[in-house]
Design a protein around this motif. Sequence first.
Motif, mmCIF file in Angstrom:
data_model
loop_
_atom_site.group_PDB
_atom_site.id
_atom_site.type_symbol
_atom_site.label_atom_id
_atom_site.label_comp_id
_atom_site.label_asym_id
_atom_site.label_seq_id
_atom_site.Cartn_x
_atom_site.Cartn_y
_atom_site.Cartn_z
ATOM 1 N N LEU A 39 0.859 -1.189 0.000
ATOM 2 C CA LEU A 39 0.000 0.000 0.000
ATOM 3 C C LEU A 39 0.892 1.235 0.000
ATOM 4 O O LEU A 39 1.828 1.315 0.797
ATOM 5 N N SER A 40 0.596 2.172 -0.874
ATOM 6 C CA SER A 40 1.283 3.463 -0.822
ATOM 7 C C SER A 40 0.471 4.390 0.058
ATOM 8 O O SER A 40 -0.714 4.598 -0.193
ATOM 9 N N VAL A 41 1.123 4.924 1.075
ATOM 10 C CA VAL A 41 0.453 5.936 1.915
ATOM 11 C C VAL A 41 0.823 7.291 1.326
ATOM 12 O O VAL A 41 2.000 7.658 1.281
ATOM 13 N N PHE A 42 -0.203 8.009 0.880
ATOM 14 C CA PHE A 42 0.055 9.239 0.132
ATOM 15 C C PHE A 42 0.369 10.415 1.057
ATOM 16 O O PHE A 42 -0.488 11.241 1.339
ATOM 17 N N GLY A 43 1.600 10.463 1.522
ATOM 18 C CA GLY A 43 2.074 11.621 2.272
ATOM 19 C C GLY A 43 1.975 11.458 3.781
ATOM 20 O O GLY A 43 0.956 10.998 4.290
ATOM 21 N N ASP A 44 3.077 11.800 4.489
ATOM 22 C CA ASP A 44 3.022 11.829 5.965
ATOM 23 C C ASP A 44 3.511 13.175 6.496
ATOM 24 O O ASP A 44 4.000 13.274 7.608
ATOM 25 N N ASP A 45 3.378 14.196 5.616
ATOM 26 C CA ASP A 45 3.815 15.532 6.022
ATOM 27 C C ASP A 45 2.645 16.507 6.067
ATOM 28 O O ASP A 45 2.808 17.711 5.863
ATOM 29 N N TYR A 46 1.457 15.972 6.282
ATOM 30 C CA TYR A 46 0.285 16.848 6.431
ATOM 31 C C TYR A 46 0.242 17.393 7.867
ATOM 32 O O TYR A 46 0.752 16.731 8.793
ATOM 33 N N PRO A 47 -0.379 18.541 8.058
ATOM 34 C CA PRO A 47 -0.486 19.094 9.420
ATOM 35 C C PRO A 47 -1.544 18.367 10.255
ATOM 36 O O PRO A 47 -2.576 18.923 10.610
ATOM 37 N N THR A 48 -1.290 17.095 10.530
ATOM 38 C CA THR A 48 -2.180 16.267 11.364
ATOM 39 C C THR A 48 -1.301 15.593 12.417
ATOM 40 O O THR A 48 -0.073 15.576 12.259
ATOM 41 N N PRO A 49 -1.872 15.008 13.477
ATOM 42 C CA PRO A 49 -1.030 14.447 14.533
ATOM 43 C C PRO A 49 0.017 13.441 14.042
ATOM 44 O O PRO A 49 1.160 13.468 14.485
ATOM 45 N N ASP A 50 -0.341 12.535 13.111
ATOM 46 C CA ASP A 50 0.698 11.599 12.637
ATOM 47 C C ASP A 50 1.175 11.923 11.223
ATOM 48 O O ASP A 50 1.916 11.149 10.614
ATOM 49 N N GLY A 51 0.724 13.050 10.675
ATOM 50 C CA GLY A 51 1.200 13.498 9.362
ATOM 51 C C GLY A 51 0.408 12.941 8.184
ATOM 52 O O GLY A 51 0.601 13.376 7.044
ATOM 53 N N THR A 52 -0.489 11.960 8.437
ATOM 54 C CA THR A 52 -1.272 11.417 7.314
ATOM 55 C C THR A 52 -2.679 12.025 7.339
ATOM 56 O O THR A 52 -3.136 12.539 8.362
ATOM 57 N N CYS A 53 -3.350 11.935 6.191
ATOM 58 C CA CYS A 53 -4.652 12.599 6.035
ATOM 59 C C CYS A 53 -5.712 11.984 6.940
ATOM 60 O O CYS A 53 -5.679 10.782 7.245
ATOM 61 N N ILE A 54 -6.669 12.810 7.295
ATOM 62 C CA ILE A 54 -7.756 12.372 8.174
ATOM 63 C C ILE A 54 -9.075 12.348 7.420
ATOM 64 O O ILE A 54 -9.406 13.273 6.685
ATOM 65 N N ARG A 55 -9.800 11.224 7.577
ATOM 66 C CA ARG A 55 -11.119 11.069 6.949
ATOM 67 C C ARG A 55 -12.090 10.489 7.968
ATOM 68 O O ARG A 55 -11.685 9.938 8.998
ATOM 69 N N ASP A 56 -13.366 10.559 7.598
ATOM 70 C CA ASP A 56 -14.432 10.040 8.457
ATOM 71 C C ASP A 56 -14.967 8.765 7.779
ATOM 72 O O ASP A 56 -15.739 8.832 6.819
ATOM 73 N N TYR A 57 -14.528 7.604 8.263
ATOM 74 C CA TYR A 57 -14.891 6.327 7.636
ATOM 75 C C TYR A 57 -16.211 5.834 8.210
ATOM 76 O O TYR A 57 -16.324 5.564 9.405
ATOM 77 N N ILE A 58 -17.201 5.736 7.312
ATOM 78 C CA ILE A 58 -18.552 5.388 7.751
ATOM 79 C C ILE A 58 -18.891 3.969 7.262
ATOM 80 O O ILE A 58 -18.708 3.652 6.084
ATOM 81 N N TYR A 59 -19.383 3.163 8.183
ATOM 82 C CA TYR A 59 -19.714 1.765 7.853
ATOM 83 C C TYR A 59 -20.901 1.732 6.893
ATOM 84 O O TYR A 59 -21.925 2.403 7.122
ATOM 85 N N VAL A 60 -20.773 0.937 5.848
ATOM 86 C CA VAL A 60 -21.766 0.946 4.763
ATOM 87 C C VAL A 60 -23.178 0.574 5.248
ATOM 88 O O VAL A 60 -24.166 1.075 4.701
ATOM 89 N N VAL A 61 -23.290 -0.267 6.280
ATOM 90 C CA VAL A 61 -24.638 -0.626 6.766
ATOM 91 C C VAL A 61 -25.264 0.580 7.493
ATOM 92 O O VAL A 61 -26.454 0.858 7.339
ATOM 93 N N ASP A 62 -24.445 1.296 8.257
ATOM 94 C CA ASP A 62 -24.932 2.538 8.880
ATOM 95 C C ASP A 62 -25.395 3.515 7.801
ATOM 96 O O ASP A 62 -26.458 4.137 7.919
ATOM 97 N N LEU A 63 -24.583 3.645 6.772
ATOM 98 C CA LEU A 63 -24.908 4.566 5.670
ATOM 99 C C LEU A 63 -26.203 4.135 4.979
ATOM 100 O O LEU A 63 -27.072 4.968 4.674
ATOM 101 N N ALA A 64 -26.348 2.837 4.748
ATOM 102 C CA ALA A 64 -27.562 2.309 4.098
ATOM 103 C C ALA A 64 -28.796 2.667 4.930
ATOM 104 O O ALA A 64 -29.823 3.094 4.390
ATOM 105 N N LYS A 65 -28.670 2.516 6.243
ATOM 106 C CA LYS A 65 -29.812 2.819 7.124
ATOM 107 C C LYS A 65 -30.193 4.297 7.057
ATOM 108 O O LYS A 65 -31.365 4.647 7.174
#
Length: 338
Positions: free
Chosen positions: A216-242
């Motif tokens: 896996l290529s991790v696209f960048g660890d120099d972002y202004p975040t606590p560990d340098g990698t990008c932050i996203r909101d991962y939503i479970y598909v069943v929750d989303l379906a509901k």
Amino acid sequence: MKVLVTGGLGFIGSHTVVELQNKGFEVVIIDDCSNSDENVLDGIKAITGKKPLYEKLDLKEKHKVENFFQRYQDVAGVIHFAASKAVGESVEKPLLYYENNIGTLVYILKELCKKNKASFIFSSSCTVYGQADKMPITEDAPVKVAESPYGNTKQMGEEIIADTCKVTPSLNAIALRYFNPMGAHPSGEIGELPIGVPQNLVPFITQTGIGLRDQLSVFGDDYPTPDGTCIRDYIYVVDLAKAHVVALERLMNEKNESNFEVFNVGTGTGSSVLEAIKSFEKVSGRKLNYKIVDRRPGDITSAYADTTKANKVLGWKAEYTLEEAMNYAWIWEQKIRD
Ligand code: UD1
């Protein structure tokens, strides 16, 4: 109540069909199988005990859309998933995206405008916010200039629906702005089926975990975040379906406050790429081979939802954690590679 689900054989669509059938809705799916498989119907049947109605149809063929609505006069609501969604491809082939995502939306809305009453749920995306100025992102955060034709189709789609609703009191619509959908059904019967090399993080992680990809290529660890990698909101598909079912019920029960509403659908929690990898390693018990590489052009640093509106107004809340969703994604990956 009969509900049309366009793109109902796809990843989010198929999970939504399951939740609709579980709630007693009668579902008819339209799908052109351009990025999906008819075997998904068997998966839906295995979970719910019922095979939904299904028509293989290309929504770009306007007369076929008209003919469908003539034959299915009792369709009271539409959940519209069918769309192209590869950001990079949309840059290469903008007109394909405008034709697929905008043309088909217009054809469906035209048919719904002919009805005495119709409910419409639109798949939108947090991509409309671009890099928002404030986290978490509320629905009233400004819509930024789209980074890609794909993103533009989501923004334009929302505008087209809003303009149409303004002059069509019989049409009620909700746009759901998804954050990052992931996972698979707990039954292992349906899940994500990316064609070719996955562009999204989670399928790339599970395919690397199973040995289909070397690294896996991790696209960048120099972002202004606590560990340098990008932050996203991962939503479970069943929750989303509901969330789709709840939104549709809101419209059908005439509980909506205006005839076009917008909701964020996320967990409210941001996770970094490295946290997603850790969560995979925990649920699978395997080390993931990954390497930090350059940033991916167009990626934003951080995006996670303020879910207050969806919680309060829709009465919907995400129930699953990233780790639980990752566990189901991993179970699914192992099953399809068996
Ligand atoms: C992307 C799209 C978004 C779209 C969504 C649909 C972009 C810029 N955004 O969201 O418009 O609505 O998909 O699913 O393309 N990552 C890696 N390595 C990988 C893949 C991803 O490090 O091999 C990182 C990315 O840099 C990002 C995170 O993982 O930080 C999530 O990426 P991805 O799953 O592609 O989703 P988004 O880019 O958020």
